[in-house]
Each structure stands twice: as C-alpha cells, then as structure tokens.
Design a protein around this motif. Structure first.
Motif, short mmCIF file in Angstrom:
data_model
loop_
_atom_site.label_atom_id
_atom_site.label_comp_id
_atom_site.label_asym_id
_atom_site.label_seq_id
_atom_site.Cartn_x
_atom_site.Cartn_y
_atom_site.Cartn_z
N GLY A 107 0.82 -1.20 0.00
CA GLY A 107 0.00 0.00 0.00
C GLY A 107 0.86 1.25 0.00
O GLY A 107 2.09 1.18 0.10
N VAL A 108 0.21 2.38 -0.13
CA VAL A 108 0.93 3.66 -0.11
C VAL A 108 0.24 4.60 0.88
O VAL A 108 -0.99 4.57 1.03
N ILE A 109 1.05 5.39 1.58
CA ILE A 109 0.50 6.42 2.46
C ILE A 109 0.04 7.58 1.60
O ILE A 109 0.83 8.19 0.88
N GLU A 110 -1.24 7.88 1.68
CA GLU A 110 -1.81 8.93 0.83
C GLU A 110 -1.85 10.28 1.52
O GLU A 110 -1.57 11.31 0.90
N THR A 111 -2.20 10.28 2.80
CA THR A 111 -2.40 11.57 3.45
C THR A 111 -2.22 11.44 4.95
O THR A 111 -2.29 10.34 5.51
N VAL A 112 -1.98 12.57 5.58
CA VAL A 112 -1.86 12.67 7.04
C VAL A 112 -2.80 13.77 7.49
O VAL A 112 -2.91 14.82 6.85
N GLU A 113 -3.50 13.52 8.59
CA GLU A 113 -4.41 14.55 9.10
C GLU A 113 -3.66 15.82 9.49
O GLU A 113 -2.44 15.80 9.68
N SER A 114 -4.39 16.89 9.64
CA SER A 114 -3.77 18.20 9.86
C SER A 114 -3.55 18.56 11.32
O SER A 114 -2.98 19.61 11.61
N GLU A 115 -3.98 17.70 12.25
CA GLU A 115 -3.81 18.04 13.66
C GLU A 115 -3.65 16.78 14.51
O GLU A 115 -4.09 15.70 14.13
N PHE A 116 -3.01 16.95 15.67
CA PHE A 116 -2.82 15.86 16.62
C PHE A 116 -4.03 15.76 17.54
O PHE A 116 -4.69 16.77 17.84
N ASP A 117 -4.30 14.56 17.98
CA ASP A 117 -5.32 14.32 18.99
C ASP A 117 -4.73 14.65 20.36
O ASP A 117 -3.78 13.98 20.80
N ASN A 118 -5.27 15.64 21.03
CA ASN A 118 -4.71 16.05 22.32
C ASN A 118 -4.85 14.98 23.40
O ASN A 118 -4.06 14.94 24.34
N ASN A 119 -5.84 14.12 23.27
CA ASN A 119 -6.06 13.08 24.27
C ASN A 119 -5.04 11.95 24.16
O ASN A 119 -4.62 11.40 25.17
N THR A 120 -4.66 11.61 22.95
CA THR A 120 -3.74 10.47 22.74
C THR A 120 -2.34 10.91 22.32
O THR A 120 -1.40 10.11 22.39
N GLY A 121 -2.19 12.15 21.87
CA GLY A 121 -0.89 12.60 21.40
C GLY A 121 -0.47 11.98 20.08
O GLY A 121 0.72 11.91 19.77
N THR A 122 -1.45 11.54 19.29
CA THR A 122 -1.15 10.89 18.02
C THR A 122 -1.80 11.65 16.87
O THR A 122 -2.68 12.49 17.08
N ILE A 123 -1.36 11.30 15.67
CA ILE A 123 -1.93 11.88 14.47
C ILE A 123 -2.27 10.74 13.52
O ILE A 123 -1.58 9.72 13.49
N ALA A 124 -3.36 10.88 12.79
CA ALA A 124 -3.87 9.78 11.96
C ALA A 124 -3.25 9.83 10.56
O ALA A 124 -3.16 10.89 9.94
N PHE A 125 -2.84 8.65 10.09
CA PHE A 125 -2.37 8.45 8.73
C PHE A 125 -3.43 7.65 7.97
O PHE A 125 -4.17 6.86 8.55
N ARG A 126 -3.46 7.85 6.64
CA ARG A 126 -4.34 7.04 5.79
C ARG A 126 -3.53 6.45 4.64
O ARG A 126 -2.86 7.17 3.91
N ALA A 127 -3.59 5.12 4.54
CA ALA A 127 -2.92 4.41 3.45
C ALA A 127 -3.97 3.73 2.59
O ALA A 127 -5.06 3.40 3.06
N LYS A 128 -3.64 3.51 1.32
CA LYS A 128 -4.56 2.84 0.40
C LYS A 128 -3.93 1.55 -0.10
O LYS A 128 -2.77 1.53 -0.48
N PHE A 129 -4.72 0.47 -0.10
CA PHE A 129 -4.27 -0.83 -0.56
C PHE A 129 -5.20 -1.34 -1.67
O PHE A 129 -6.43 -1.21 -1.55
N PRO A 130 -4.65 -1.92 -2.73
CA PRO A 130 -5.51 -2.57 -3.72
C PRO A 130 -6.14 -3.82 -3.10
O PRO A 130 -5.57 -4.43 -2.20
N ASN A 131 -7.31 -4.20 -3.62
CA ASN A 131 -8.02 -5.35 -3.05
C ASN A 131 -8.65 -6.19 -4.17
O ASN A 131 -9.86 -6.42 -4.20
N PRO A 132 -7.81 -6.68 -5.11
CA PRO A 132 -8.37 -7.38 -6.28
C PRO A 132 -9.08 -8.68 -5.92
O PRO A 132 -10.00 -9.10 -6.64
#
Length: 365
Positions: free
Chosen positions: A241-266
């Motif tokens: 898969g490939v990382i397509e995008t990253v969110e624009s802000e961190f979650d203050n409760n967890t200290g993390t930021i969300a990534f989104r990857a896309k995978f083919p599913n033939p």
C-alpha cells in the motif's frame, strides 16, 4: 605434643595459601571475548494497529413510506451501479403520477384554448372592435395558464421522482452487507435497508505518535511511502500500500496523528471494519548496532560492560533506538570505538580486570 600441633597448623595454612594463589592465578589467566559496535546503514519496521475502511461505504435508506414488496439481492452479493436492490409498494405513487399527468394534459388544453382566444382578440383589436383593456385581459389569462402548466409539469416530475424512489438502486458497484428488513416489512422514509461497500480499494487508518511522525517527515523524500499489511492471522497481505495523506492536527487526548494508506483489493480479501496492522519500514543511516546478548538490566536501565584501556570493566548505561533480530540499535551511551564484553557477563563484576580477545562483529552477526 605442642610442637606437633604447631607443625600441623603451619602445614594447613601453607596448603590453603597455595590453593588460593592457584585459584587467583587461574582467574587472572581467563580470557573473555570482547567486540566493538557495528556502524552501518540499516532499516527496521514499525507496526501500527490499523482500521480497514472501504473506498466507499454508504447506507441505503428508504426515501418513501410503504412496505418492501420485493428483495432482489442477498447479503454479500456483488451488485452493479443502478441495479435494483429493493422494490417498495408503488401503487399509490403510480396513481399520483397518473393524476399529475392528467392535470398536465388539462393545463395544456386550457392554454391552447386561451392562445386561440388571444389570436382572435388581436384581430378584433386591430379592427378596433375591442378595447386595449379587453385584449390585455385575454393576454393575462394566457400568461396565467402558462404558469399553471408549469406547475402541473413540476407536480408530474415530482410524482415520477417519488415513483422512482420506490425502486431502490445501487449508487455504485459494490457488495451488499446486512439486510435488517425483509419482504413485507413496513418502512418509513429514512429507514435503513442495507449498506453497500466498494471494496475495490481499501483505506487503512492508523495513529502515529508525534516522535514517529517527525521521523517519518524527516525520512520521507518521495511523495508517497509504501508499507505492508499484516492480517489478523499473522500472514502478510500480498499487495503493498501507499501512504496517501496525514491529518492536519494531533489528537490532544492520545498525542497521536492519523495516517491514511490505500491498498488494492483485487481478491476482495480485505473487508470494511477489519482490524489489522500496518508495517512501515524506516531507513536508518550510521546506526550503532550491538548484540542483544551483551546487554543486561540494572535498576530498569539497559546496560553493557565496557572495557577501558586498562582492561578494567565499567558498567555503561545505554539508550536503545530500535531492535532487530538478535541486535539492538543504540541511540545514546556507546561509540563505534568502545570495546564491550561479549561473553561471560555472569562471571564478572564492575571493576574487574580481565584478559580480552577481540572478536569481529561478523563472527556472530
């Protein structure tokens, strides 16, 4: 008798002293293997828990009131865009459409009649048989009937739209999920009929700490980074898969930021809502590597025995960066020139002076 006692005592002391000297000499002559850290470019993998989402996943809801007359698909079935999924009883909508069409035809007839009257009025006005005011009244009647016709056509179009809502169709190619209401069920506008998922490609959402995010940004040169997917049974998904995008802000409760990857599913292996792990490979330049077996813990700190220039052992606290099979990458505490004790950690203590045998890293790596 006293002389004999003293002679025996002196002999025993002599024998014990000789044994002790022999033991110390044996320990001093024992040789321990030492090595130096390996400096090399390497890579390691980071695992993150990921949630799988379909490329498109929407709810199919009823847009009219009625009861389900027919169900034309089954759960898990693949459907095409525009395919009819459900039919809701439409007799009332058919009647409404017929009524609207009749109203449209009536409005059209009235308008044609008024337009004929307007043509006659124009001829009479030209011959001064009627006044301008009378002609204007006839003309206004025509305009009113035109508006009435437009209203009738709008009602007819609305009736056609409501009739079309009785045929519930797939908005895109995909797979049908759970169908909670069966044939004969009474439904109201907004009731959930099913959901549909487009699984051609799948999104994997995972959260990354701020430290790992900064490492990712620093090491990323290309626009998109590839990554692997580990399924619930521990097997590796065959498609990258490939990382397509990253969110624009961190979650203050967890200290993390969300990534989104896309995978083919033939092969349609991945399903919406599944939980997996994504594996992201990180490249590291000039990593300081040591064998795991040379380390030990002391008061919750990772330590190694370092041999100084006088072959004396010192305990050195180190900070690991990441772990590889049988190896540890050190972030702080060691340099490539340090000599570390490789074997016999359980036989020595800090401050001992030992004989050393330098062993190349390649001999045990």
């Amino acid at each position: 008798m006293k002389n004999l006692f003293w002679l025996l005592s002196i002999g025993a002391i002599t024998i014990l002293t000789a044994c002790s000297t022999k033991t110390n000499t044996s320990k001093e002559k024992q040789t321990f293997k030492v090595t130096t850290p390996l400096l090399k470019d390497t890579s390691y993998t980071q695992n993150y828990v990921a949630e799988i989402h379909a490329l498109q996943h929407v709810e199919i809801r009823s847009r009219v009131n009625g009861f389900i007359e027919s169900q034309l698909v089954d759960e898990g079935q693949k459907v095409k865009k525009g395919q009819v999924l459900f039919s809701i009883n439409n007799s009332q909508f058919v009647q409404n459409l017929q009524k609207a069409k009749a109203a449209t035809q009536s409005a059209e007839a009235e308008l044609r009649s008024a337009e004929i009257e307007l043509e006659g009025a124009q001829q009479l006005l030209d011959k001064n048989f009627i006044s301008q005011a009378e002609y204007n009244i006839t003309q206004a009647k025509v305009e009113a009937l035109k508006a009435k016709l437009q209203e009738a056509k709008a009602e007819e179009a609305q009736a056609e739209l409501h009739l079309s809502f009785a045929q519930v169709r797939a908005p895109f190619d995909g797979f049908i999920n759970r169908i909670p209401l069966k044939i004969g069920s009474i439904v109201e506008e907004g009731d959930l009929l099913t959901t549909i998922s487009n699984n051609q490609e799948m999104f994997a959402y995972f959260n990354v700490s701020e430290v790992d995010y900064l490492k990712y940004i620093a090491s990323t040169k290309e626009d998109k980074r590839t990554l692997s997917l580990i399924l619930a049974d521990g097997s590796r998904y065959p498609h990258q898969g490939v990382i397509e995008t990253v969110e624009s802000e961190f979650d203050n409760n967890t200290g993390t930021i969300a990534f989104r990857a896309k995978f083919p599913n033939p092969d349609n292996v991945l399903k919406h809502g599944a939980t997996t792990k994504v594996q992201l490979e990180e490249q590291v330049k000039n990593a300081i590597l040591i064998p795991q077996k040379v380390t030990f813990e002391q008061q919750e700190h990772l330590c190694v025995f370092v041999v100084d220039k006088q072959n004396r052992l010192q305990i050195r606290k180190v900070k690991p960066s990441f772990r590889l099979p049988h190896l540890i990458a050190i972030k702080e505490g060691l340099s490539p020139k340090d000599k570390i004790l490789y074997e016999g950690l359980q036989y020595v203590k800090e401050g001992d002076t030992i004989n050393t045998e330098l062993v190349s890293f390649s001999q045990f790596n």
